[in-house]
Design an enzyme around this catalytic site. Sequence first.
Site: not given
Length: 285
Positions: A102, A137, A169, A202, A224
Amino acid sequence: MISEAQFNQELELIITNGIREDIGSGDYSSLACIPASATGKAKLLVKDSGIIAGVEFAKMIFNHVDSNLDVETFIQDGSQVKHGDVVFHVSGSSQSILKAERLVLNSMQRMSAIATKTKQYVNLLEGTNTKVLDTRKTTPCFRAAEKWAVKIGGGENHRFALYDMIMLKDNHNDFAGGITLAIAKTKQYLADNNLDLKIIVEARNLTEIEEILQSEGVYRILIDNFNFEDTKTAVKLIGNKCLTESSGNINEKTIREYANCGVNYISSGALTHSVHNMDLSLKAI
């Protein structure tokens, strides 16, 4: 990115925790009906199409479960596969094969999907000087494997985590009192703590691009959520002062146009957060 040794350690942690999660106190289904002395062989069967990834990771899993398991590989990581292809055979203890099954399948299905998506993006950029980057992410506690899959698909890895690169950021800049202050404080912090980390900043608009360029020591500017025309303008403003990266809702339809704006990198969370697992199975033979 982190060192190779650190990266391998992360992979081992994924395996250790994955086996702990799946087996717990014992694989009672196998223990109940398969003798400990029984041996067998199984094949990794492809039931889909795309780029296969996780072959070497599967070998690590099999070795972790039982170092006596033998894997005969027919198709290597990064290869195009189609329905009906057999990637490898694994032979040895039947109980051990079932213990690893698995985690091997879950990992390879996910990694193959990511490699396939990445390869699609890389192909869309063919002929440009722009490279595809992943992001943070990722699936919790599976990041190293997912970033490995991006590399297998022909992409590049962004920072691994919060500790191996500075990325200022919008929230960092706002909380710090503005971009210039954020950069200055960061450079002082790195100096005070004897840290050698690259700094990415950013920008939300062209005015912020101009402000960032007033500070020394910025490795890359994250352009961005800019439109195409503003991205072209930003790239011209930045010139050779530092590297450039586009991000923000970039997809298959727009990625080529952003690359044509002249950016060095395009980062995409979709490589790891918006994929459908490749259909694979492990079948006894």
